[in-house]
Motif scaffolding. Structure first.
Motif, PDB file in Angstrom:
ATOM      1  N   VAL A  84       0.864  -1.120  -0.047  1.00  0.00           N
ATOM      2  CA  VAL A  84      -0.028  -0.027  -0.118  1.00  0.00           C
ATOM      3  C   VAL A  84       0.941   1.126   0.036  1.00  0.00           C
ATOM      4  CG1 VAL A  84      -1.718   1.096   1.317  1.00  0.00           C
ATOM      5  CG2 VAL A  84      -1.872  -1.043   1.394  1.00  0.00           C
ATOM      6  N   PRO A  85       1.073   2.035  -1.229  1.00  0.00           N
ATOM      7  CA  PRO A  85       1.873   3.019  -1.395  1.00  0.00           C
ATOM      8  C   PRO A  85       1.555   4.242   0.112  1.00  0.00           C
ATOM      9  CG  PRO A  85       0.830   2.499  -3.146  1.00  0.00           C
ATOM     10  CD  PRO A  85       0.086   1.917  -2.293  1.00  0.00           C
ATOM     11  N   VAL A  86       2.439   5.264   0.381  1.00  0.00           N
ATOM     12  CA  VAL A  86       2.117   6.097   1.337  1.00  0.00           C
ATOM     13  C   VAL A  86       2.692   7.398   0.632  1.00  0.00           C
ATOM     14  CG1 VAL A  86       3.000   4.464   3.405  1.00  0.00           C
ATOM     15  CG2 VAL A  86       4.726   5.754   2.195  1.00  0.00           C
ATOM     16  N   ALA A  87       1.951   8.508   1.062  1.00  0.00           N
ATOM     17  CA  ALA A  87       2.190   9.870   0.679  1.00  0.00           C
ATOM     18  C   ALA A  87       3.641  10.287   1.146  1.00  0.00           C
ATOM     19  CB  ALA A  87       0.976  10.821   1.321  1.00  0.00           C
ATOM     20  N   ASN A  88       4.080  10.982  -0.025  1.00  0.00           N
ATOM     21  CA  ASN A  88       5.258  11.570   0.192  1.00  0.00           C
ATOM     22  C   ASN A  88       5.300  12.969  -0.172  1.00  0.00           C
ATOM     23  OD1 ASN A  88       8.227  12.344   0.222  1.00  0.00           O
ATOM     24  ND2 ASN A  88       8.995  10.530  -0.950  1.00  0.00           N
ATOM     25  N   PRO A  89       5.341  13.939   0.747  1.00  0.00           N
ATOM     26  CA  PRO A  89       4.808  15.368   0.394  1.00  0.00           C
ATOM     27  C   PRO A  89       6.369  16.072  -0.043  1.00  0.00           C
ATOM     28  CG  PRO A  89       4.976  15.123   2.838  1.00  0.00           C
ATOM     29  CD  PRO A  89       5.056  13.607   2.292  1.00  0.00           C
ATOM     30  N   ASN A  90       7.442  15.202   0.212  1.00  0.00           N
ATOM     31  CA  ASN A  90       8.691  15.920  -0.411  1.00  0.00           C
ATOM     32  C   ASN A  90       8.805  16.004  -1.734  1.00  0.00           C
ATOM     33  OD1 ASN A  90       9.399  16.480   2.494  1.00  0.00           O
ATOM     34  ND2 ASN A  90       9.861  14.404   2.810  1.00  0.00           N
ATOM     35  N   LEU A  91       8.243  15.008  -2.363  1.00  0.00           N
ATOM     36  CA  LEU A  91       8.334  14.939  -3.991  1.00  0.00           C
ATOM     37  C   LEU A  91       7.739  16.212  -4.580  1.00  0.00           C
ATOM     38  CD1 LEU A  91       7.571  10.944  -4.631  1.00  0.00           C
ATOM     39  CD2 LEU A  91       9.724  12.190  -4.453  1.00  0.00           C
ATOM     40  N   ASP A  92       8.293  16.513  -5.604  1.00  0.00           N
ATOM     41  CA  ASP A  92       7.971  17.534  -6.306  1.00  0.00           C
ATOM     42  C   ASP A  92       7.765  17.208  -8.038  1.00  0.00           C
ATOM     43  OD1 ASP A  92       6.974  19.967  -7.207  1.00  0.00           O
ATOM     44  OD2 ASP A  92       8.948  20.957  -7.371  1.00  0.00           O
ATOM     45  N   ILE A  93       6.714  17.080  -8.666  1.00  0.00           N
ATOM     46  CA  ILE A  93       6.246  16.743 -10.075  1.00  0.00           C
ATOM     47  C   ILE A  93       5.674  17.814 -10.623  1.00  0.00           C
ATOM     48  CG2 ILE A  93       5.640  15.093 -11.644  1.00  0.00           C
ATOM     49  CD1 ILE A  93       5.944  12.971  -9.338  1.00  0.00           C
ATOM     50  N   GLU A  94       6.066  18.387 -11.655  1.00  0.00           N
ATOM     51  CA  GLU A  94       5.340  19.217 -12.368  1.00  0.00           C
ATOM     52  C   GLU A  94       4.107  18.773 -13.120  1.00  0.00           C
ATOM     53  OE1 GLU A  94       5.729  22.343 -16.555  1.00  0.00           O
ATOM     54  OE2 GLU A  94       7.165  20.475 -16.053  1.00  0.00           O
ATOM     55  N   ILE A  95       3.116  19.594 -12.918  1.00  0.00           N
ATOM     56  CA  ILE A  95       1.365  19.320 -13.132  1.00  0.00           C
ATOM     57  C   ILE A  95       1.378  20.188 -14.490  1.00  0.00           C
ATOM     58  CG2 ILE A  95      -0.821  19.516 -12.748  1.00  0.00           C
ATOM     59  CD1 ILE A  95      -0.399  19.192  -9.593  1.00  0.00           C
ATOM     60  N   LEU A  96       0.962  19.270 -15.659  1.00  0.00           N
ATOM     61  CA  LEU A  96       0.823  19.927 -16.769  1.00  0.00           C
ATOM     62  C   LEU A  96      -0.280  20.585 -17.305  1.00  0.00           C
ATOM     63  CD1 LEU A  96       3.178  17.347 -18.914  1.00  0.00           C
ATOM     64  CD2 LEU A  96       3.824  19.772 -18.425  1.00  0.00           C
TER      65      LEU A  96
ATOM     66  N   PHE B 259       3.843  10.694  -5.008  1.00  0.00           N
ATOM     67  CA  PHE B 259       3.501  12.039  -5.048  1.00  0.00           C
ATOM     68  C   PHE B 259       1.983  12.349  -5.221  1.00  0.00           C
ATOM     69  CE2 PHE B 259       2.162  15.353  -8.136  1.00  0.00           C
ATOM     70  CZ  PHE B 259       2.681  16.415  -7.475  1.00  0.00           C
ATOM     71  N   ILE B 260       1.230  11.515  -5.967  1.00  0.00           N
ATOM     72  CA  ILE B 260      -0.097  11.662  -6.079  1.00  0.00           C
ATOM     73  C   ILE B 260      -0.790  11.415  -4.775  1.00  0.00           C
ATOM     74  CG2 ILE B 260      -2.127  10.595  -7.160  1.00  0.00           C
ATOM     75  CD1 ILE B 260      -0.256   9.810  -9.689  1.00  0.00           C
ATOM     76  N   ILE B 261      -0.632  10.520  -3.871  1.00  0.00           N
ATOM     77  CA  ILE B 261      -1.317  10.321  -2.733  1.00  0.00           C
ATOM     78  C   ILE B 261      -1.041  11.643  -1.824  1.00  0.00           C
ATOM     79  CG2 ILE B 261      -1.438   8.811  -0.786  1.00  0.00           C
ATOM     80  CD1 ILE B 261      -0.773   6.492  -2.573  1.00  0.00           C
ATOM     81  N   ALA B 262       0.187  12.190  -1.670  1.00  0.00           N
ATOM     82  CA  ALA B 262       0.299  13.321  -1.180  1.00  0.00           C
ATOM     83  C   ALA B 262      -0.422  14.600  -1.499  1.00  0.00           C
ATOM     84  CB  ALA B 262       1.791  13.746  -1.112  1.00  0.00           C
ATOM     85  N   ARG B 263      -0.535  14.657  -2.914  1.00  0.00           N
ATOM     86  CA  ARG B 263      -0.964  15.848  -3.395  1.00  0.00           C
ATOM     87  C   ARG B 263      -2.772  15.646  -3.623  1.00  0.00           C
ATOM     88  NH1 ARG B 263       0.924  20.044  -6.713  1.00  0.00           N
ATOM     89  NH2 ARG B 263      -0.613  21.561  -6.972  1.00  0.00           N
ATOM     90  N   PHE B 264      -3.290  14.410  -3.982  1.00  0.00           N
ATOM     91  CA  PHE B 264      -4.568  14.082  -4.069  1.00  0.00           C
ATOM     92  C   PHE B 264      -4.928  13.123  -3.285  1.00  0.00           C
ATOM     93  CE2 PHE B 264      -2.853  16.218  -8.047  1.00  0.00           C
ATOM     94  CZ  PHE B 264      -3.380  17.213  -8.190  1.00  0.00           C
ATOM     95  N   PRO B 265      -5.263  13.103  -1.883  1.00  0.00           N
ATOM     96  CA  PRO B 265      -5.474  12.119  -1.218  1.00  0.00           C
ATOM     97  C   PRO B 265      -6.613  11.197  -1.545  1.00  0.00           C
ATOM     98  CG  PRO B 265      -4.917  13.817   0.330  1.00  0.00           C
ATOM     99  CD  PRO B 265      -5.049  14.419  -1.152  1.00  0.00           C
ATOM    100  N   LYS B 266      -7.573  11.719  -2.130  1.00  0.00           N
ATOM    101  CA  LYS B 266      -8.635  11.158  -2.425  1.00  0.00           C
ATOM    102  C   LYS B 266      -8.489  10.142  -3.799  1.00  0.00           C
ATOM    103  CE  LYS B 266     -12.178  14.198  -0.737  1.00  0.00           C
ATOM    104  NZ  LYS B 266     -13.385  14.990  -0.930  1.00  0.00           N
ATOM    105  N   ALA B 267      -7.462  10.336  -4.467  1.00  0.00           N
ATOM    106  CA  ALA B 267      -7.054   9.472  -5.583  1.00  0.00           C
ATOM    107  C   ALA B 267      -6.458   8.137  -5.287  1.00  0.00           C
ATOM    108  CB  ALA B 267      -6.144  10.345  -6.513  1.00  0.00           C
TER     109      ALA B 267
END
Length: 322
Positions: free
Chosen positions: A74-86, A117-125
């Motif tokens: 089960v992946p966990v959120a990592n708020p330290n990651l930074d990925i550009e949202i296009l 990254f996704i789980i940290a940025r968009f938890p409901k996803a």
């Protein structure tokens, strides 16, 4: 989670690597996860800590103390990651995936992936997707492939976009730097299947498969790649590859089948081609440059683009134009 299981090796199974044997026995567990469990001492061979490459023999005793299955990851959120949202709206978004970053974790302690990254940025996803370990994302990009990656914020949007992909209504355009000077544009529609000897790879079926039943089977996959030359250099060609299907390694495998493997693609290059690849890039030079979504998604055509990353551009700048 597989716990406290004992396996006695049969005569017909001897001579195999321990990690390969376990991967064959437990097909739903990634080889990487198996290797991690062996490394941590959670798999014993004849009562002793083993190595992933240990060779097994008849009557050997393999003890599995603890071996996580895919559903345990089960992946966990990592708020330290930074990925550009296009691109982003209330239903879905598109990321600019960097080369070198996996789409989803393959080991329990892995936290540097797109999904983290996704789980940290968009938890409901995190509540929907193809599997527990790969929520939200609608397609995969190989670790070394960069570019546009689609993901959904809502389950109904995920299902809608997935259906559009299945019906070949979402077009993906890649840029690839390939070996040798390509003489003409080409459409490759050879079916693909998993390589019998190397499970990391796909292989092209050179002969056309006439049976519809065979084409729809799990072993043989229909695939079509449209290749257009963008620029020709000495020893290389920059090409555009358009796909509507999304088979694993489709572009890499198709290009290798016509003797134009992707630069830096050590998995699909022959020994001779590895020597020809004088750029020696640190990753395979494949980039998802554009995804086009039909009006069924937002009411109009949406074109999401990702520019060539810096490392890709720098390799091209080293080449001599023809």
């Amino acid at each position: 989670m597989i716990k406290n299981e004992v396996i006695i090796v049969e005569k017909k199974e001897e001579g195999k690597r321990l990690d390969s044997f376990l991967h064959t026995r437990f097909t739903n567990i990634s080889r990487r996860m198996i290797q991690q469990s062996i490394r941590e001492g959670n798999v014993l061979l004849n009562g002793k800590k083993a190595k992933k490459g240990s060779i097994i023999f008849s009557n050997d005793k393999i003890e599995i103390i603890r071996l996580p299955e895919a559903q345990d990851l089960v992946p966990v959120a990592n708020p330290n990651l930074d990925i550009e949202i296009l691109y982003e709206n209330e239903d879905f978004f598109a990321l600019n995936k960097p080369a070198g970053m996996p789409c989803h974790p393959l080991a329990i302690d892995e936290k540097e992936t797109v999904v983290n990254f996704i789980i940290a940025r968009f938890p409901k996803a995190s509540n929907f997707g193809y599997s527990v370990r790969e929520p939200s994302i609608l397609h995969r990009l190989d670790i070394d492939t960069s570019g546009v990656l689609l993901a959904a914020k809502k389950e109904n949007t995920f299902n809608k976009l997935r259906n559009l992909m299945r019906t070949k209504k979402i077009k993906k355009t890649y840029l690839a730097l390939v070996l040798n000077e390509m003489e003409k544009d080409i459409v490759i529609d050879s079916p693909l299947m998993h390589h019998e000897k190397d499970k990391r790879k796909m292989k092209v079926l050179q002969k056309k498969v006439k049976s519809k039943k065979a084409l729809t089977s799990k072993k043989i996959l229909e695939a079509k790649t449209e290749i257009k030359r963008v620029e020709i250099f000495k020893g290389y060609t920059l090409v555009q590859a358009v796909i509507l299907t999304g088979v694993m390694h489709q572009i890499r495998c198709h290009l290798a089948s016509i003797k134009h493997p992707v630069a830096g693609d050590l998995l699909y290059q022959s020994s001779k081609q590895k020597k020809q690849d004088f750029l020696k890039p640190k990753r395979h030079l494949l980039h998802c440059a554009e995804i086009v979504l039909p009006p069924e998604v937002t009411g109009k055509w949406e074109v999401i683009k990702s520019p060539l990353p810096k490392d890709f551009r720098e390799y091209i700048e080293k080449l001599e134009k023809k």
